[in-house]
Each structure stands twice: as C-alpha cells, then as structure tokens.
Design an enzyme around this catalytic site. Structure first.
Site, PDB file in Angstrom:
ATOM      1  N   ASP A  96      11.829  40.381 166.625  1.00 42.60           N
ATOM      2  CA  ASP A  96      11.180  40.328 165.318  1.00 42.60           C
ATOM      3  C   ASP A  96      11.399  39.036 164.538  1.00 42.60           C
ATOM      4  O   ASP A  96      11.294  39.017 163.318  1.00 42.60           O
ATOM      5  CB  ASP A  96      11.696  41.490 164.465  1.00 42.60           C
ATOM      6  CG  ASP A  96      13.223  41.579 164.451  1.00 42.60           C
ATOM      7  OD1 ASP A  96      13.885  40.537 164.612  1.00 42.60           O
ATOM      8  OD2 ASP A  96      13.752  42.688 164.289  1.00 42.60           O
ATOM      9  N   GLU A 118      11.863  44.891 173.380  1.00 44.57           N
ATOM     10  CA  GLU A 118      12.395  45.587 172.204  1.00 44.57           C
ATOM     11  C   GLU A 118      11.269  45.861 171.208  1.00 44.57           C
ATOM     12  O   GLU A 118      11.331  45.541 170.022  1.00 44.57           O
ATOM     13  CB  GLU A 118      13.531  44.805 171.535  1.00 44.57           C
ATOM     14  CG  GLU A 118      14.366  45.680 170.598  1.00 44.57           C
ATOM     15  CD  GLU A 118      15.475  44.929 169.888  1.00 44.57           C
ATOM     16  OE1 GLU A 118      16.621  45.027 170.346  1.00 44.57           O
ATOM     17  OE2 GLU A 118      15.188  44.245 168.882  1.00 44.57           O
ATOM     18  N   GLU A 132      11.513  40.689 159.155  1.00 46.94           N
ATOM     19  CA  GLU A 132      11.518  41.236 160.519  1.00 46.94           C
ATOM     20  C   GLU A 132      10.575  42.436 160.690  1.00 46.94           C
ATOM     21  O   GLU A 132       9.893  42.556 161.715  1.00 46.94           O
ATOM     22  CB  GLU A 132      12.939  41.621 160.924  1.00 46.94           C
ATOM     23  CG  GLU A 132      13.869  40.436 161.149  1.00 46.94           C
ATOM     24  CD  GLU A 132      14.548  39.939 159.905  1.00 46.94           C
ATOM     25  OE1 GLU A 132      15.412  39.047 160.005  1.00 46.94           O
ATOM     26  OE2 GLU A 132      14.204  40.447 158.798  1.00 46.94           O
ATOM     27  N   HIS A 209      24.866  38.712 156.961  1.00 50.54           N
ATOM     28  CA  HIS A 209      24.051  37.499 156.964  1.00 50.54           C
ATOM     29  C   HIS A 209      22.600  37.745 156.594  1.00 50.54           C
ATOM     30  O   HIS A 209      21.860  36.800 156.328  1.00 50.54           O
ATOM     31  CB  HIS A 209      24.075  36.851 158.358  1.00 50.54           C
ATOM     32  CG  HIS A 209      23.276  37.613 159.366  1.00 50.54           C
ATOM     33  ND1 HIS A 209      23.766  38.718 160.020  1.00 50.54           N
ATOM     34  CD2 HIS A 209      22.006  37.445 159.814  1.00 50.54           C
ATOM     35  CE1 HIS A 209      22.844  39.187 160.843  1.00 50.54           C
ATOM     36  NE2 HIS A 209      21.769  38.437 160.738  1.00 50.54           N
ATOM     37  N   HIS A 241      28.713  33.446 159.135  1.00 52.43           N
ATOM     38  CA  HIS A 241      27.431  32.868 159.525  1.00 52.43           C
ATOM     39  C   HIS A 241      27.342  31.439 158.996  1.00 52.43           C
ATOM     40  O   HIS A 241      27.949  31.091 157.979  1.00 52.43           O
ATOM     41  CB  HIS A 241      26.295  33.723 158.962  1.00 52.43           C
ATOM     42  CG  HIS A 241      24.975  33.493 159.622  1.00 52.43           C
ATOM     43  ND1 HIS A 241      24.128  32.461 159.264  1.00 52.43           N
ATOM     44  CD2 HIS A 241      24.347  34.161 160.612  1.00 52.43           C
ATOM     45  CE1 HIS A 241      23.038  32.513 160.004  1.00 52.43           C
ATOM     46  NE2 HIS A 241      23.142  33.525 160.843  1.00 52.43           N
TER      47      HIS A 241
END
Length: 410
Positions: A96, A118, A132, A209, A241
């Site tokens: 995504d 996925e 996403e 993150h 991150h």
C-alpha cells in the site's frame, strides 16, 4: 520463461517480497527483475542486502521533504522510461505504499498485468491509515491477480466485486521472512543492546512512525513510555524511525531515562532477534502487528482501527489507540497480571503458516497457465463457491501438503 518485474521501495516491501524474489530466481519458469524506487533509501538497501538481493534497477527518486504527490509522480515518470525496455510479462507490487500505487499505475498504463501481493486489506476508513488505505483500494481496481494473505482479505475483494477467479489466498509472506530471519538472527552488535540477553527485567520493544501518529499523538506515546519506565523491573527499547517527525518528539522526551534505550533502526534480522527477546511489543507498525503475534509476543497496537484484525480477534494483539493513559493501563495489566499475559502470549498463525511463498509462486504460475496448480493450491471444501460462503466462518487450516479453506456452517 516469463519475465516478472518486482517494483518496491520500502523496508516492509523488501521483507515481504524477498522470499518470493529468491524463490522465483531459483525457478526456471521465471525471470525475476527487481526495481527499487529508493523510497526508504538506507533501510531498503540494508534489508535487501540481508536477503542477498541487489536491485537490477535503482530509480533513486527520493529527495528531502518531498510530498506524496511528488514522490508518486517521480516514480511513474521514472518507470515510464524503463517498462517498455524491460518487456515485462507482469509487474508485482506489494501492499500500500507510494511505490505500490505508482508501480501499479505505470504497469497498467503500459498494458502490463498487475499482480498485487498482500491484496485486500481494508480498515474501512479511507483516511486511516493515510494514504495506505486509499492506495490499497486504488490498486485493486487495476490488478489482474490479487494475492490475498487471509480469507478476510479475500472476502473484502470479492465483496467489492473482484472476480473470484482473480483472487488467491496465499497466507502472508511476512511469516516466511520472519521464520527465516529468526532462524538466522545474529547476536546483538549494537553496544546499547549487548546486555539484553542477561537483563532480568521485562523487555518492552516500542516504536511509532505512522503519519497519523505525528504531532500530538506522538507526544502521547512518548509520555506513556516515560510513565511505563517508572517501573524499575522494565527495560524499554525504542528503535527510532529516521523521520524527523518521530525523532523531534521522541528524542527530547525519552533521552536520559535510565531504563529507556534509544537505538537507530536495526537490520531486519537484528530486529527479529530483539522481538524474540521481548516480553511485550508496543507499536503502530503493521509489521510488528503481524510479527509479534506470530512469535507469541503480546502486542499492543498504537492505532484506533486496523486492516489486520486477525490477531486482534485471536486475542494476541490489542488495539490501544494513542492516548497515554490507555497505553499505560494496558501495559500495566500485562506486567502485573500473569493470567492476562499468558492469554496473549500465544504464537498464532493468524497471518500464515510459513508456506505463503510457494502458494504465491503457484498462483502466478497458474495465472500464466504454465501448468496445473501444485500441492500448495487453495481449495474450497465441498466445492462451495466463495459467494455462497459466510466469510466470518472461514479459516485457513494449514496441513502438510496444502492450505484448505475450511467452512463450518453456523
């Protein structure tokens, strides 16, 4: 031999595509070509190297402070100049990300079949996670073969009108990658972590993150970790991150707390070793949301909704949001209540049995009509067609030779 182009740009994509790329490179029916967009520059390169993969093409599109629109545009433009020369028989995109959306669009516009690894995850909220959820939905509109990790994700696609013959349930390749990494995990080489094996405190691995965690929610998460760290029997490890939206909040608040250790992002195998050592995982990462329950680690998910509800329903992960008081309360329960901890500390195969890679290869093989599906195909019990199934009663049941979609009427 069919030429398959993998377009990827982030660390999670590398982790989940790597088992398929490496298996396909050993298969004489396919020629795998890896195109890196460079979306996660350093973390991507390190992760691919761990799996022994070197990109055939590196678009290197990333520049500091780019917007999502700029990233997407640059990837499409760079791919447009490459795809005709590659003469691909199919393009594989994963999940995504901006690389996923741009890769799928570029392939579609070049009339190259799109294979979505996925596929079918849905949160039900177009704005969460952002961007996403929208990327997943958009890609599904132009995908030719949907490789769904679970029966729920398959059901999502069919409910949206995707042709059933274009959807294959494979399990999630993250479990394949996780098992390999766990079996090959190195000793800790970060000086801040070398004493973890002998540390008798409860180890909590915490990370955040996501874009929706930036700002005030990130400050809530940081405050929660400080409060949890007041327990002397706890040691919190925070892999930070690279994004400054994370570091500018986390570092000032968490630095100097005696039993909080801040470390840079770890190589994947080292991070798997850290998860194996952990007693509890607290994270907004989709990877940790899958990996923690697969390892039997109670996982507190720093989100309000999720497109990965399987572990939540199994009781091995829990949505706790990003409110400091709620996070502290849920962590305290796991630390103080042995029965609740044992209830969540159960390895589950909610996301796969470690054999997804073979099913992915078989599904792509079938897509091209090279030969009949092998022993890893997905079969429907009693010849029941998917539209007749109540998907709330469907589970993947691993066996030694295949994964059956088993339906038990209520």
């Amino acid at each position: 031999m069919h030429k398959i182009v993998f377009i990827l740009g982030t660390r999670p994509e590398a982790i989940k595509c790597a088992p398929v790329i490496n298996r396909m490179k050993e298969d004489k029916r396919f020629h795998a070509i890896v195109v890196s967009t460079g979306q996660h520059r350093e973390m991507l390169d390190t992760t691919l190297a761990e799996f022994g993969i070197k990109p055939d093409i590196d678009l290197n599109v990333m520049q500091p402070q780019q917007t999502l629109s700029q990233v997407t545009h640059k990837i499409i433009a760079a791919l447009t100049a490459r795809l005709d020369d590659l003469a691909a028989d199919a393009v594989v995109v994963h999940g995504d990300t901006a690389s996923t959306l741009a890769g799928a669009l570029a392939a579609f516009q070049h009339r190259i079949p799109v294979i979505h690894l996925e596929a079918g995850l849905r949160s039900g909220n177009i704005s969460s996670p952002f961007p996403e959820e929208a990327n997943r939905r958009l890609v599904s509109q132009i995908t030719d073969l949907h490789l769904a990790p679970t029966t729920r994700s398959s059901a999502n696609l069919i409910r949206e009108g995707v042709c059933e013959s274009r959807v294959k349930i494979t399990g999630n390749t993250v479990v394949d990658a996780l098992r390999w990494a766990a079996a090959n995990a190195p000793t800790f080489d970060d000086n801040a972590l070398v004493d973890l094996i002998s540390d008798h405190r409860r180890i909590i691995v915490a990370s955040a993150h996501r874009r929706e965690s930036w700002g005030a929610p990130m400050r809530e998460i940081a405050a929660a970790l400080v409060e949890i760290a007041r327990n002397d029997g706890v040691h919190i490890v925070v892999p930070l991150h690279k994004n400054l939206a994370v570091r500018d909040v986390m570092v000032p608040v968490l630095s100097g707390i005696p039993n909080i250790t801040l470390v840079n992002p770890l190589p994947y195998r080292s991070f798997c070793r850290l998860m194996l050592r952990a007693d509890i995982i607290i994270s907004d990462s989709s990877g940790a949301e899958e990996e923690g329950p697969s390892l039997g680690k109670p996982t507190l998910v720093l989100r309000d909704i999720t497109e990965r509800p399987e572990a939540i329903e199994a009781g091995t992960a829990k949505l706790v949001g990003r409110n400091a008081a709620r996070i502290v309360r849920e962590a305290a329960t796991l630390l103080r209540d042995p029965e609740e901890y044992r209830r969540m500390a159960r390895p589950v195969d909610s996301y796969g049995d470690g054999n997804a890679t073979g099913r992915v290869i078989d599904a792509i093989n079938e897509f091209f009509g090279l030969e009949e599906m092998g022993t890893n195909d997905i079969r429907l019990a009693n010849n029941t067609t998917p539209r007749q199934i109540d998907y709330s009663a469907v589970t993947i049941v691993p066996s030694s030779s295949s994964a059956l979609v088993r339906y038990q009427p209520r």
